[in-house]
Design a protein around this motif. Structure first.
Motif, short mmCIF file in Angstrom:
data_model
loop_
_atom_site.label_atom_id
_atom_site.label_comp_id
_atom_site.label_asym_id
_atom_site.label_seq_id
_atom_site.Cartn_x
_atom_site.Cartn_y
_atom_site.Cartn_z
N ILE A 1 0.85 -1.20 0.00
CA ILE A 1 0.00 0.00 0.00
C ILE A 1 0.88 1.24 0.00
O ILE A 1 0.64 2.18 -0.76
N TYR B 1 -3.53 6.71 3.15
CA TYR B 1 -4.19 5.41 3.31
C TYR B 1 -5.62 5.61 3.81
O TYR B 1 -6.57 5.03 3.29
N LEU C 1 -7.74 6.99 1.13
CA LEU C 1 -7.99 5.97 0.12
C LEU C 1 -9.15 5.08 0.53
O LEU C 1 -9.94 4.64 -0.30
N PHE C 2 -9.25 4.83 1.85
CA PHE C 2 -10.33 3.97 2.30
C PHE C 2 -11.45 4.77 2.94
O PHE C 2 -12.17 4.29 3.80
#
Lengths: 487, 468
Positions: free
Chosen positions: A181, A253, A256-257
């Protein structure tokens, strides 16, 4: 000590390095440069050596923090020694020390150069020089963790040793997925910047190398005047991306989520942006009088602030000539550095914030001697162990800094030059002030001083302890005694 | 090359693990982490102690969160929304139940809780159904069950039940001068008994899945499978006594001792418990009126002698300290021929333990993790078969797995001799509507059967895994 596992990891690092060295060879094919052959040769030799080292699998794949630190610092030393070979063999940088200095400066994303005339280098050398920034930015071992299945869960020790910041956490349970990731985010941001630069009509080669320099927060330019001659649009794109690469990657991160709330509530990032804003403000008003117009002043001040705090080290103007207060602010930013978990160097915003909070706590205990107060960071109470490790880190940093400064002063340059030279290398920035200012370089130092600065760059990138542990006598004794017992 | 799924990045073709949260990192929690990680699941652990989290996360490739596992925000931080399974094994039963209840409300996941207090033990079924839990585990009770099974057949080192108790797997050691010494398996099958299958042999620390020409020796530890009735007959034929014990002495009066005593008394075996704590003795005597409760230090040699350790038929040390249990076992085996079953909770020096020749050893944490692994593997597999039971043999070097075959598949209706089976694998028993078949080459698997295999491969979760 598990020496066979360390050998195995070093072998893999070498293999990955030699694969990456094919890229400058391809560049040389495009520009029809004879130096490319050297890159290919070095790559093949490295591949062969790497294959030999990984021929036999490690007998026991488990390794602990000690092995993790040793493997990490040895890989960085090996990478640098191997990566400097083409510069030296092609005679583009005739002295071995200089070639090594340039390579370490590249991998540690410092961007301090010993070259008087950058534009005289071949394209493949320029490409390799900038590419080392990109490799070093996220770290080779993190890449290693993403691609090869190292069995055993103790891999976290490798990541801990290489990733910057006081505490290294995972994003997802498996380290492989975490590393993947991180690299996907890194890669994605790199491509985005490249596209934006190309939209600004920057030549492709310039755009690629500049992007590498920004992404790793390195700072090698391909022009003697760094980024001065490019358009304000390009300078602004680089400014913004420098700031973005200095942000803790956890934010991306979370974005992104779609955990926007968590992403925007990250304390470290908020302080980071606050510091940037304040610094830009101070410098903007100070140079407003001398600049051509307000927009120019804003461009230069924000570019320089972003470049220094993220420890990139690009320059659009000779800030050595700025008023004293601006120069001080920049030196201060050098120490603060970027966020933990980014590609930037320095002491890290989180450590600074925690240390300041700790001072507040201490003051409070003078007023209310019996008060009990825990320090919170990122909405969580801080463990006394983390506090302790941050304090010790700072003390170690100061000791290494002071000793380096003393050793450098033997040579007889002025204090500001020496001070900022050490600051710029140990924090992985690049340019300092006076003789090592943005328009000058580190060529004026003797070989001895250059080695000191190389050590500082590595110590700064690996955050002191992984490198210092190599000097602990028990590590040597361990390795040696094992060697003898096997024979 | 990559794809995103439930917040995870996977390379194509990589077998997808379940997302599992384990709350509480004590003995059982740690064992679970160890074993589930080997099967490739994504594990997040939650514990209140930062030291434990630190220790486990630097040892295994897992994520750790410090906090109270029953708290909504901590569970959210651990990513409860897309978790497949939460396992709560903290010290407190109530916390475990709360933890699972909260998790069921927040995320759509299966939940397993450890509940071991005797107060709840009779209400386990009710609790499970009302709270919607997948499973409630009680390691103490399961350990007690296993001890009771061994005491029922004291010649065996281990007794494991398959097919709802219709089939048994029994482990024993061949003594010197036994008729099996020097006999091949094929010869035994022809001349002594037909309906018994030897499925694994341990010799000098190596585990073999034997073929027909394998020659048995004295000192071998043998595991065989048979129906319940046939197993006793077999042991008698080769010259073992198969009477159950008449009395037993238990050292330590904890939960496991209570569960064991209750069962043994039910079976008509007289029980003597030695417990050091006076108050606990009174509780026990209230709970178990038929048992003899002695208040005293079970590690005192004189007291043991006074209470007749030399004459007791079986001896079960169940103190909370493993080292004490081992020492007591060694002592008992030295001074008498009593049947001893040792419980080992915590310590992991497997090689040392197996070299001590303790006889029967029961590991509560493995029993627990086996039943959870069974559930996890069953959850992961496809539609046409299902894991019923999973059992680790010989320190995890071999696995016995019972599959339920639901529908037609490449393994059904083909004579076993024609199936391309993997090496080191044995189809050891088929349960067809309650009838136990020890299969030969002509038999075939039919839909609706449960099939038991023994193998040294690991990680099987589908019946098709047995094929090459």
């Amino acid at each position: 000590m598990n020496t066979s596992m360390i050998r195995y990891i070093l072998g893999y690092v070498l293999k990955i390095q030699s694969l990456l060295m094919i890229l400058p060879f391809l560049v040389s094919l495009i520009y029809r440069e004879p130096q490319g052959a050297c890159y290919l040769a070095v790559s093949l030799i490295g591949m062969l050596l790497g294959m030999l080292m990984t021929w036999r699998k490690a007998s026991d794949p488990v390794f602990y923090l000690k092995e993790g630190c040793i493997a990490t610092s040895l890989s960085w030393i090996l990478m640098s020694l191997y990566g400097c070979l083409p510069f030296w063999l092609t005679k583009e940088i005739p002295s071995f020390t200089d070639a090594l200095f340039e390579t370490i400066s590249g991998f540690t994303t410092t961007g301090a150069s010993i070259l008087n005339n950058v534009e005289g280098l071949s394209h493949c050398a320029l490409f390799w020089r900038s590419f080392t920034h990109w490799i070093g930015g996220m770290g080779v071992l993190v890449f290693l963790l993403a691609v090869i299945p190292l069995s055993g869960g103790s891999n976290i020790n490798l990541m801990r040793a290489e990733s910057p910041g006081p505490s290294v956490g995972k994003l997802v349970p498996k380290i492989r997925h975490t590393a993947r990731i991180l690299y996907m985010i890194y890669f994605g941001l790199t491509v985005l910047q490249l596209v934006l630069l190309l939209l600004g009509k920057m030549p492709l080669f310039d755009a690629i190398t500049t992007t590498f320099g920004t992404a790793g927060t390195g700072g090698f330019g391909i022009k003697n005047d760094s980024l001065m001659s490019y358009s304000p649009y390009i300078q602004w794109v680089v400014t913004i991306f420098m700031i973005l690469f200095g942000v803790n990657f956890n934010v991306y991160y979370l974005l992104l989520f779609k955990k926007f709330k968590n992403a925007f509530s990250m304390e470290e990032v908020r302080y980071y942006l606050l510091i940037i804003g304040a610094a830009i403000g101070i410098i903007f008003f100070n140079i407003l009088g001398t600049a051509a117009n307000a927009f120019d002043a804003l461009t230069h001040s924000s570019f320089q602030v972003a470049s220094i705090i993220t420890t990139t080290g690009f320059s659009t103007v000779d800030f050595n000539l700025w008023p004293e207060s601006c120069r001080f602010v920049l030196v201060l930013l050098m120490f603060i550095g970027a966020c933990a978990g980014s590609t930037g160097g320095g002491i890290k915003v989180s450590r600074i914030v925690i240390m300041i909070k700790n001072i507040g706590k201490e003051l409070n205990s003078y007023i209310h001697p019996k008060s009990v107060k825990t320090i919170n960071f990122e909405n969580k109470p801080l463990d006394s162990e983390i506090l302790n490790s941050i304090n010790i880190y700072f003390i170690t940093f100061t000791v290494v800094f002071t000793v380096s400064l003393f050793l450098l002063s033997i040579e007889g340059h002025d204090l500001i030059t020496n001070f900022t030279a050490v600051t710029a290398t140990i924090n992985n920035i690049g340019p300092g002030l006076e003789l090592v200012g943005p328009t000058c370089n580190f060529n004026g130092f003797s070989n001895f001083s250059k080695y000191i600065l190389m050590f500082d760059m590595l110590a700064g990138r690996l955050e002191m302890f992984p490198l210092l542990i190599l000097f602990h006598p028990s590590v040597w004794k361990d390795a040696l005694s094992q060697k003898f017992s096997r024979e | 090359m990559f794809q995103i799924k439930n917040g995870k990045y996977l390379r194509k073709g990589e077998r997808k693990g379940l997302k599992i949260i384990i709350v509480g990192c004590g003995k059982v929690g740690t064992t679970l982490v160890e074993q589930l990680r080997q099967e490739g699941h994504d594990i997040t652990i939650i514990d209140k102690s930062p030291e434990r989290i630190q220790a486990l996360t630097s040892l295994y490739d897992i994520m750790g969160i410090v906090g109270n596992g029953a708290s909504y925000s901590v569970q959210k931080e651990a990513g409860i929304e897309d978790t497949d399974l939460i396992i709560s094994v903290t010290d407190s039963d109530e916390l475990n139940l709360l933890c699972c209840t909260v998790a069921k409300r927040v995320g759509d996941c299966a939940a397993i809780a450890r509940v071991r207090t005797p107060d709840y033990s009779t209400e386990v079924g009710y609790l499970r159904d009302k709270l919607g839990l997948a499973m409630i585990i009680n390691p103490e009770l399961e350990a007690a069950n296993e001890v009771a099974r061994i005491l029922h057949l004291p010649t065996a080192l281990e007794v494991t039940r398959f097919a709802h108790g219709q089939a048994q797997m029994i482990k024993f050691k061949i003594p010197p001068d036994n008729i099996l010494d020097g006999m091949t398996i094929a010869h035994m099958g022809k001349n002594i008994v037909q309906n018994v299958l030897i499925c694994a042999v341990e010799r000098d620390g190596e585990v073999y899945i034997p073929s027909g020409d394998f020659q048995m020796q004295k000192g071998d530890v043998i595991s065989y499978v048979s129906s319940r009735q046939a197993s006793k007959l077999f042991l008698e034929t080769i010259g073992f006594k198969t009477n159950r014990v008449k009395n037993t002495m238990i050292i330590g009066g904890g939960k496991a001792a209570y569960y064991l005593a209750k069962q043994l008394l039910h079976m008509g075996i007289s029980v003597k418990i030695i417990e050091i704590n006076k108050k606990r003795c009174e509780e026990l005597s209230e709970l178990l009126p038929k048992a003899i409760i002695i208040n005293g230090d079970g590690t005192n040699e004189k007291l043991l002698k006074e209470e007749g350790i030399e004459y007791t038929e079986s001896f079960v040390p169940l103190t909370g300290i493993d080292e004490e249990n081992i020492l007591l076992t060694l002592h008992a085996r030295q001074i008498s021929k009593t049947k001893v079953v040792t419980k080992i909770n915590r310590i992991t020096f497997n090689e040392v333990i197996s070299s001590l020749d303790l006889g029967s050893v029961v590991y509560p944490r493995y029993i627990t993790s086996e039943s959870i692994l069974t559930y996890v593997r069953a959850k992961k597999n496809s539609m046409n078969s299902n894991i019923e039971t999973l059992y680790h043999m010989f320190d995890h070097r071999a696995e016995a797995i019972e599959f339920r075959v639901k529908e037609e598949s490449p393994v059904t209706n083909i004579p076993l001799m024609d199936l391309p089976l993997k090496r080191n694998l044995l189809l050891s028993c088929i349960n067809r509507n309650g009838r136990i078949i020890i299969p030969s080459g002509q038999d075939c698997i039919k839909p609706g059967d449960t099939v038991m295999i023994v193998t040294t491969h690991t990680g099987f979760h589908d019946i098709l895994d047995i094929l090459r």
